[in-house]
Enzyme design. Structure first.
Site, PDB file in Angstrom:
ATOM      1  N   ASP A 454       0.831  -1.207   0.000  1.00 14.74           N
ATOM      2  CA  ASP A 454       0.000   0.000   0.000  1.00 14.74           C
ATOM      3  C   ASP A 454       0.865   1.257   0.000  1.00 14.74           C
ATOM      4  O   ASP A 454       1.885   1.332   0.695  1.00 14.74           O
ATOM      5  CB  ASP A 454      -0.900   0.011   1.238  1.00 14.74           C
ATOM      6  CG  ASP A 454      -1.914  -1.120   1.220  1.00 14.74           C
ATOM      7  OD1 ASP A 454      -1.675  -2.114   0.519  1.00 14.74           O
ATOM      8  OD2 ASP A 454      -2.937  -1.012   1.918  1.00 14.74           O
ATOM      9  N   HIS A 456      -1.055   4.643  -0.581  1.00 16.71           N
ATOM     10  CA  HIS A 456      -2.068   5.523   0.009  1.00 16.71           C
ATOM     11  C   HIS A 456      -1.716   7.005  -0.086  1.00 16.71           C
ATOM     12  O   HIS A 456      -1.771   7.734   0.906  1.00 16.71           O
ATOM     13  CB  HIS A 456      -2.318   5.143   1.468  1.00 16.71           C
ATOM     14  CG  HIS A 456      -3.239   3.962   1.617  1.00 16.71           C
ATOM     15  ND1 HIS A 456      -4.544   3.968   1.168  1.00 16.71           N
ATOM     16  CD2 HIS A 456      -3.038   2.727   2.164  1.00 16.71           C
ATOM     17  CE1 HIS A 456      -5.110   2.800   1.438  1.00 16.71           C
ATOM     18  NE2 HIS A 456      -4.215   2.026   2.026  1.00 16.71           N
ATOM     19  N   HIS A 515      -9.158   0.002  -2.536  1.00 18.69           N
ATOM     20  CA  HIS A 515      -9.424   1.442  -2.614  1.00 18.69           C
ATOM     21  C   HIS A 515      -9.559   1.934  -4.049  1.00 18.69           C
ATOM     22  O   HIS A 515      -9.897   3.099  -4.255  1.00 18.69           O
ATOM     23  CB  HIS A 515      -8.311   2.223  -1.906  1.00 18.69           C
ATOM     24  CG  HIS A 515      -8.497   2.319  -0.432  1.00 18.69           C
ATOM     25  ND1 HIS A 515      -8.998   3.433   0.202  1.00 18.69           N
ATOM     26  CD2 HIS A 515      -8.260   1.427   0.550  1.00 18.69           C
ATOM     27  CE1 HIS A 515      -9.058   3.225   1.497  1.00 18.69           C
ATOM     28  NE2 HIS A 515      -8.610   2.014   1.740  1.00 18.69           N
ATOM     29  N   HIS A 563      -3.846  -8.232  -3.681  1.00 12.47           N
ATOM     30  CA  HIS A 563      -3.948  -7.184  -2.669  1.00 12.47           C
ATOM     31  C   HIS A 563      -4.461  -7.722  -1.338  1.00 12.47           C
ATOM     32  O   HIS A 563      -3.849  -7.513  -0.297  1.00 12.47           O
ATOM     33  CB  HIS A 563      -4.871  -6.063  -3.136  1.00 12.47           C
ATOM     34  CG  HIS A 563      -5.037  -4.987  -2.109  1.00 12.47           C
ATOM     35  ND1 HIS A 563      -4.034  -4.084  -1.821  1.00 12.47           N
ATOM     36  CD2 HIS A 563      -6.074  -4.672  -1.280  1.00 12.47           C
ATOM     37  CE1 HIS A 563      -4.441  -3.261  -0.871  1.00 12.47           C
ATOM     38  NE2 HIS A 563      -5.672  -3.603  -0.522  1.00 12.47           N
TER      39      HIS A 563
END
EC number: 3.1.3.16
Length: 710
Positions: A454, A456, A515, A563
């Site tokens: 990740d 982000h 996401h 993921h």
């Protein structure tokens, strides 16, 4: 390698013993790759950063070390804390020799100047890593032939974004992230070695004391999204009885595939091609953009050639079609992708000096100039006149875009506007969509490759990661998803990654995270950032791009990368290969599980996930999965771990998390897992830095780039 024994370490290992052990066993240390002195200066949280400062003053003190093989039988590594991992350097060789080939390093660590010199030619010897130009590596994508059906190119609109007003009236504030209790973190003075080779043993019997992801296995372990956003649609089963939900899920693979956007487009996640909603969206997008690119750039319908209109088709019908779907009026041909006459190649064999241009998706040909196929001047419509008056959009130069994004990152200033125009962002997204659809949903890669978890939206940390591990194409990369949300620079983060994908399509790969969908980005920040810094249409364009991302990857047939994790309805790898894209993330089913599921130390093989979505799987489920498909390791992201990586189930699964100091709240490290050609897995770490330290690191990089530009 895991943290299962970090709290069980006895008191006789004092800090004095740690420091003495460091001095006595310097030559026996495993290679500690987290030694990039230029990016560890400001860490005041561990003695390892102090050693980095000393190493900057005297690079001659850099030590040589061997990589130590790990075994699933290595109880010392499985149960010991970080100090144990640093001092234990006895290699343990499992029987599977073809998978365990490794050779100790015989060269000393290079200084920064010599390292730069080795990355490029003589002209690049004084350039900072972010500016070095070099030949791309050989392609690592094995199944480069397009695996998706032709119907995947059908025009697609996301129904979840169709009802969004571009003025953003319905966009509310993102709720603050739920507070998470940290698990009794003790201030360890030294973290020990963070680079160790991975060796998987055939035995599936876990060693005593290996507790995996139990509450005592790590000082900090947290799911990156502990709860599902309130706006995320869930089936009734998700909140009901767990056994009922599982029985519904286990026999609903066909419905899962149907929810994954079939080619007909008649699902809850798609809008049919000739739907009034699509026409309304297209006309609305034309009015609010403010840039020179109309529409959303959906893939054109097969066999549609606007440059050579059919004589049998009436000009009125053509004009009506173009007015309804302006972005479908042009498709790049392989012979005319560049204004300089150069064909744009989706191959990594092109030289680094070759400029890559992305053609704009605006309509071209006779219609742009307002002339109809039948030559009737009186039949021109207002739409054609407006298209004629608009200034044509030039193709973007990917190399120039990358340098502008890097300059913006090293400037260390979060500006209101993005350094790119909206038209440039749309062109980048359109080209990335084409590349994602041209490659399979299940990637098959060859080593070597660096696997990143990740990110982000932590753009400065992404630049630190590239500086440490090598800017493309110095290394091959596989990202596991979650590029946006949470962080403050999600736009720059995803744009840089998409540009590298366009520049090196067969050496740089992006998987989809949980996401990368409309519902989650609406809640956790990316929607608000797009609305504030660009407009809502840019967010919709990114969502359309996210819907084409691949779902999983297999490295040399032994490492399964995804993921989230496993799915109880996954019976064959072909089920992933044949997922029709573009697709949104359904409420349940295969795609949902691959992006949302988590490991657990529960006794139940499958149980409801506390996130409210998908399942949790235990060691039994992991072992069955590995044995069924012949894998040795599952590599996933999706969870915050203190050291940046954490093993589970006797090293059969590893979690990689690459956003250090996540959200400014967790004092976690970031990690990148490197898989060598001999299947030797090692980890390179990024220390957590606060905002002040990050700005100083970026300032140093900015100064290096200025000197190079002179």
């Amino acid at each position: 390698m895991g943290n299962s024994g970090s709290k069980q370490h006895t008191k006789h290992n004092s800090k004095k013993d740690d420091h003495d052990g460091d001095r006595k066993k310097t030559l026996d240390l495993p290679p500690l790759t987290k030694s990039d002195t230029t990016h560890s200066l400001k860490s005041s949280r561990s003695l390892r950063s102090l050693r980095s400062k000393r190493s900057e003053a005297s690079l001659a003190s850099n030590v040589q070390a061997q990589t130590q093989p790990l075994s699933r039988r290595s109880s010392t590594l499985g149960n010991g804390n970080r100090n144990h991992r640093r001092s234990n350097n006895a290699p343990i060789t499992p029987p599977n020799n073809h998978y365990l080939t490794s050779h100790p390093s015989s060269s000393r660590r290079l200084s920064s100047s010599s390292r730069r010199s080795s990355m490029g030619n003589n002209n690049n010897s004084e350039l900072p890593p972010s500016m070095i130009q070099m030949e791309p590596k050989s392609p690592i994508l094995k199944n480069s032939t397009s695996m998706h059906s032709t119907s995947s190119f059908n025009s697609y609109e996301n129904a979840l974004t169709d009802d969004d007003d571009d003025r953003g009236d319905d966009g509310g504030e993102s709720p603050s992230m739920a507070k998470v209790t940290r698990i009794n973190t003790s201030s360890s003075a030294d973290r020990g070695s963070k680079r160790t080779p991975l060796r998987r043993h055939n035995s599936l019997q876990p060693e005593k004391g290996v507790t995996g992801f139990s509450s005592t296995s790590s000082k900090l372990r947290r799911r990156s999204d502990n709860t599902l956003p309130a706006s995320y649609p869930l089936n009734a089963e998700a909140g009901g009885n767990g056994s009922d939900y599982f029985s519904n899920r286990s026999n609903s693979h066909a419905s899962s595939r149907k929810s994954s956007f079939g080619s007909t487009g008649n699902t809850a996640y798609s809008t049919p091609l000739h739907s009034p909603a699509l026409r309304k969206m297209s006309s609305r997008d034309n009015d609010d953009s403010g840039d020179n690119v109309n529409g959303r750039g959906t893939s054109p319908i097969p066999n549609l050639n606007i440059d050579k209109p059919s004589p049998s088709a009436s000009s009125a019908s053509k004009r009506e079609y173009l007015s309804a779907y302006p972005t479908l009026a042009h498709r790049d041909s392989s012979s005319s992708l560049s204004p300089r006459g150069k064909g744009q190649r989706s191959s990594s064999s092109s030289s680094s000096s070759q400029r890559i241009y992305v053609s704009p998706p605006s309509p071209t040909g006779d219609f742009v100039h307002g002339s109809c196929a039948d030559g009737d001047n009186g039949s021109r419509t207002n739409t054609m006149v407006e298209m004629k008056r608009k200034k044509p959009v030039r193709p973007v130069d990917i190399d120039e875009i990358i340098q502008r994004l890097l300059d913006a990152g090293y400037a260390a200033k979060r500006t209101k506007n993005v350094c790119l125009k909206n038209s440039e962002i749309i062109q980048i997204c359109h080209k990335a969509r084409e590349l994602f659809l041209a490659q399979p949903a299940l990637l098959e890669l060859s080593p070597s490759v660096k696997i990143v978890g990740d990110v982000h939206g932590q753009y400065a940390d992404l630049l630190r990661l590239f500086t440490k591990c090598g800017f493309p194409p110095m290394a091959n990369y596989l990202f596991l998803g979650d590029y946006v949300d949470r962080g403050k620079q999600s736009l720059e983060t995803i744009l840089l990654l998409l540009c590298y994908k366009i520049k090196y399509p067969e050496n740089f790969f992006l998987l989809r995270g949980n996401h990368e969908c409309a519902n989650v980005t609406r809640v956790y920040g990316f929607y608000d950032e797009c609305k504030r810094r660009c407009n809502i249409k840019i967010w919709k364009t990114f969502v359309d791009t996210f819907n084409t991302l691949p779902l999983a990857a297999i490295v040399t047939g032994k490492i399964f990368c995804v993921h989230g994790g496993l799915s109880p309805v996954l019976n064959s790898m072909d089920e992933i290969r044949h997922v029709s894209r573009p697709t949104d993330v359904p409420d349940f089913g295969l795609i949902n599980d691959l992006l949302w599921s988590d490991p657990t130390d529960s006794s139940n093989e499958w149980e409801d996930n506390e996130r409210g979505v998908s399942f949790c799987y235990n060691k039994v489920a992991i072992n069955k999965f590995l044995n069924k498909f012949g894998f040795d390791l599952v590599c996933r992201a999706h969870m915050v771990v203190e050291d940046g990586y954490e093993f589970f189930n006797d090293r059969s699964l590893v979690t990689v998390f690459s956003a250090p100091n996540y959200c400014g709240e967790f004092d976690n490290w970031g990690a990148v897992m490197t898989v060598s050609e001999g299947l030797l897995c090692s980890f390179e770490l990024l220390d957590p830095l606060d905002s002040t330290a990050l700005k100083q690191v970026m300032k140093k990089g900015r100064q290096e780039r200025k000197l190079a530009n002179r």
